[in-house]
Design a protein around this motif. Structure first.
Motif, PDB file in Angstrom:
ATOM      1  N   TYR A 171       0.865  -1.176   0.000  1.00  0.00           N
ATOM      2  CA  TYR A 171       0.000   0.000   0.000  1.00  0.00           C
ATOM      3  C   TYR A 171       0.898   1.221   0.000  1.00  0.00           C
ATOM      4  O   TYR A 171       1.772   1.359   0.851  1.00  0.00           O
ATOM      5  CB  TYR A 171      -0.896  -0.006   1.234  1.00  0.00           C
ATOM      6  CG  TYR A 171      -1.740   1.230   1.404  1.00  0.00           C
ATOM      7  CD1 TYR A 171      -2.730   1.531   0.484  1.00  0.00           C
ATOM      8  CD2 TYR A 171      -1.558   2.074   2.488  1.00  0.00           C
ATOM      9  CE1 TYR A 171      -3.513   2.661   0.638  1.00  0.00           C
ATOM     10  CE2 TYR A 171      -2.342   3.199   2.651  1.00  0.00           C
ATOM     11  CZ  TYR A 171      -3.318   3.487   1.725  1.00  0.00           C
ATOM     12  OH  TYR A 171      -4.094   4.606   1.872  1.00  0.00           O
ATOM     13  N   CYS A 208      -4.755  -1.579   5.134  1.00  0.00           N
ATOM     14  CA  CYS A 208      -4.774  -1.609   3.673  1.00  0.00           C
ATOM     15  C   CYS A 208      -3.723  -2.580   3.130  1.00  0.00           C
ATOM     16  O   CYS A 208      -4.001  -3.363   2.228  1.00  0.00           O
ATOM     17  CB  CYS A 208      -4.527  -0.206   3.119  1.00  0.00           C
ATOM     18  SG  CYS A 208      -5.906   0.920   3.372  1.00  0.00           S
ATOM     19  N   HIS A 247      -4.865  -6.136   3.818  1.00  0.00           N
ATOM     20  CA  HIS A 247      -5.903  -6.544   2.872  1.00  0.00           C
ATOM     21  C   HIS A 247      -5.266  -7.012   1.561  1.00  0.00           C
ATOM     22  O   HIS A 247      -5.655  -8.041   0.993  1.00  0.00           O
ATOM     23  CB  HIS A 247      -6.864  -5.378   2.617  1.00  0.00           C
ATOM     24  CG  HIS A 247      -7.915  -5.670   1.610  1.00  0.00           C
ATOM     25  ND1 HIS A 247      -8.987  -6.484   1.867  1.00  0.00           N
ATOM     26  CD2 HIS A 247      -8.046  -5.276   0.328  1.00  0.00           C
ATOM     27  CE1 HIS A 247      -9.737  -6.575   0.778  1.00  0.00           C
ATOM     28  NE2 HIS A 247      -9.179  -5.848  -0.164  1.00  0.00           N
ATOM     29  N   THR A 250      -6.726   2.796  -3.327  1.00  0.00           N
ATOM     30  CA  THR A 250      -7.814   3.555  -2.730  1.00  0.00           C
ATOM     31  C   THR A 250      -8.422   4.446  -3.791  1.00  0.00           C
ATOM     32  O   THR A 250      -7.805   4.740  -4.812  1.00  0.00           O
ATOM     33  CB  THR A 250      -7.325   4.417  -1.552  1.00  0.00           C
ATOM     34  OG1 THR A 250      -6.294   5.290  -2.018  1.00  0.00           O
ATOM     35  CG2 THR A 250      -6.801   3.544  -0.441  1.00  0.00           C
ATOM     36  N   ASP A 251      -9.640   4.863  -3.532  1.00  0.00           N
ATOM     37  CA  ASP A 251     -10.340   5.737  -4.497  1.00  0.00           C
ATOM     38  C   ASP A 251      -9.784   7.128  -4.472  1.00  0.00           C
ATOM     39  O   ASP A 251      -9.242   7.630  -3.592  1.00  0.00           O
ATOM     40  CB  ASP A 251     -11.832   5.776  -4.177  1.00  0.00           C
ATOM     41  CG  ASP A 251     -12.459   4.395  -4.332  1.00  0.00           C
ATOM     42  OD1 ASP A 251     -11.922   3.604  -5.129  1.00  0.00           O
ATOM     43  OD2 ASP A 251     -13.471   4.133  -3.676  1.00  0.00           O
ATOM     44  N   ASP A 280      -4.818   2.328   9.878  1.00  0.00           N
ATOM     45  CA  ASP A 280      -5.539   2.268   8.600  1.00  0.00           C
ATOM     46  C   ASP A 280      -4.596   1.885   7.460  1.00  0.00           C
ATOM     47  O   ASP A 280      -4.958   1.083   6.593  1.00  0.00           O
ATOM     48  CB  ASP A 280      -6.202   3.618   8.293  1.00  0.00           C
ATOM     49  CG  ASP A 280      -7.316   3.960   9.273  1.00  0.00           C
ATOM     50  OD1 ASP A 280      -7.903   3.025   9.871  1.00  0.00           O
ATOM     51  OD2 ASP A 280      -7.593   5.156   9.441  1.00  0.00           O
ATOM     52  N   ASP A 281      -3.396   2.460   7.467  1.00  0.00           N
ATOM     53  CA  ASP A 281      -2.416   2.132   6.424  1.00  0.00           C
ATOM     54  C   ASP A 281      -2.024   0.659   6.500  1.00  0.00           C
ATOM     55  O   ASP A 281      -1.939  -0.030   5.477  1.00  0.00           O
ATOM     56  CB  ASP A 281      -1.171   3.005   6.565  1.00  0.00           C
ATOM     57  CG  ASP A 281      -1.476   4.486   6.372  1.00  0.00           C
ATOM     58  OD1 ASP A 281      -2.475   4.802   5.686  1.00  0.00           O
ATOM     59  OD2 ASP A 281      -0.727   5.309   6.911  1.00  0.00           O
ATOM     60  N   HIS A 311      -2.932  -2.552  -2.680  1.00  0.00           N
ATOM     61  CA  HIS A 311      -4.243  -2.066  -2.259  1.00  0.00           C
ATOM     62  C   HIS A 311      -4.399  -0.665  -2.851  1.00  0.00           C
ATOM     63  O   HIS A 311      -3.552   0.201  -2.625  1.00  0.00           O
ATOM     64  CB  HIS A 311      -4.367  -2.002  -0.734  1.00  0.00           C
ATOM     65  CG  HIS A 311      -5.688  -1.505  -0.276  1.00  0.00           C
ATOM     66  ND1 HIS A 311      -6.797  -2.319  -0.263  1.00  0.00           N
ATOM     67  CD2 HIS A 311      -6.089  -0.288   0.132  1.00  0.00           C
ATOM     68  CE1 HIS A 311      -7.830  -1.612   0.164  1.00  0.00           C
ATOM     69  NE2 HIS A 311      -7.413  -0.380   0.411  1.00  0.00           N
TER      70      HIS A 311
END
Length: 70
Positions: A34, A48, A51, A69-70, A44-45, A67
């Motif tokens: 990520y 990601c 995941h 992100t939008d 949170d990082d 990963h």
């Protein structure tokens, strides 16, 4: 996304068997990555990247999954 040659790392690890008392064994690496552009909460990082790691394991191992992100 290939800002760091993580695929090269996977290939390098898989190309060198490890010698054990039971003979040579093959090793592979699954990497979840990520890219942190704007650091947020480290949890949170890390979530990601985790995941992405589970996707790499699910999709065949010995690979890199990013990963996004939008």
């Amino acid at each position: 996304m290939d800002i760091f040659p993580l695929d090269t790392l996977c290939t390098a690890v898989a190309s060198v068997p490890i010698s054990t008392s039971n003979g040579l064994i093959s090793v592979s690496v699954s990497i979840g990555a990520y890219h942190v552009c704007h650091p947020s909460q480290w949890e949170d990082d890390l979530r990601c990247a985790d995941h992405a790691l589970y996707r790499a394991k699910k999709e065949g191992r010995n690979c890199v999954r990013w990963h996004m992100t939008d």
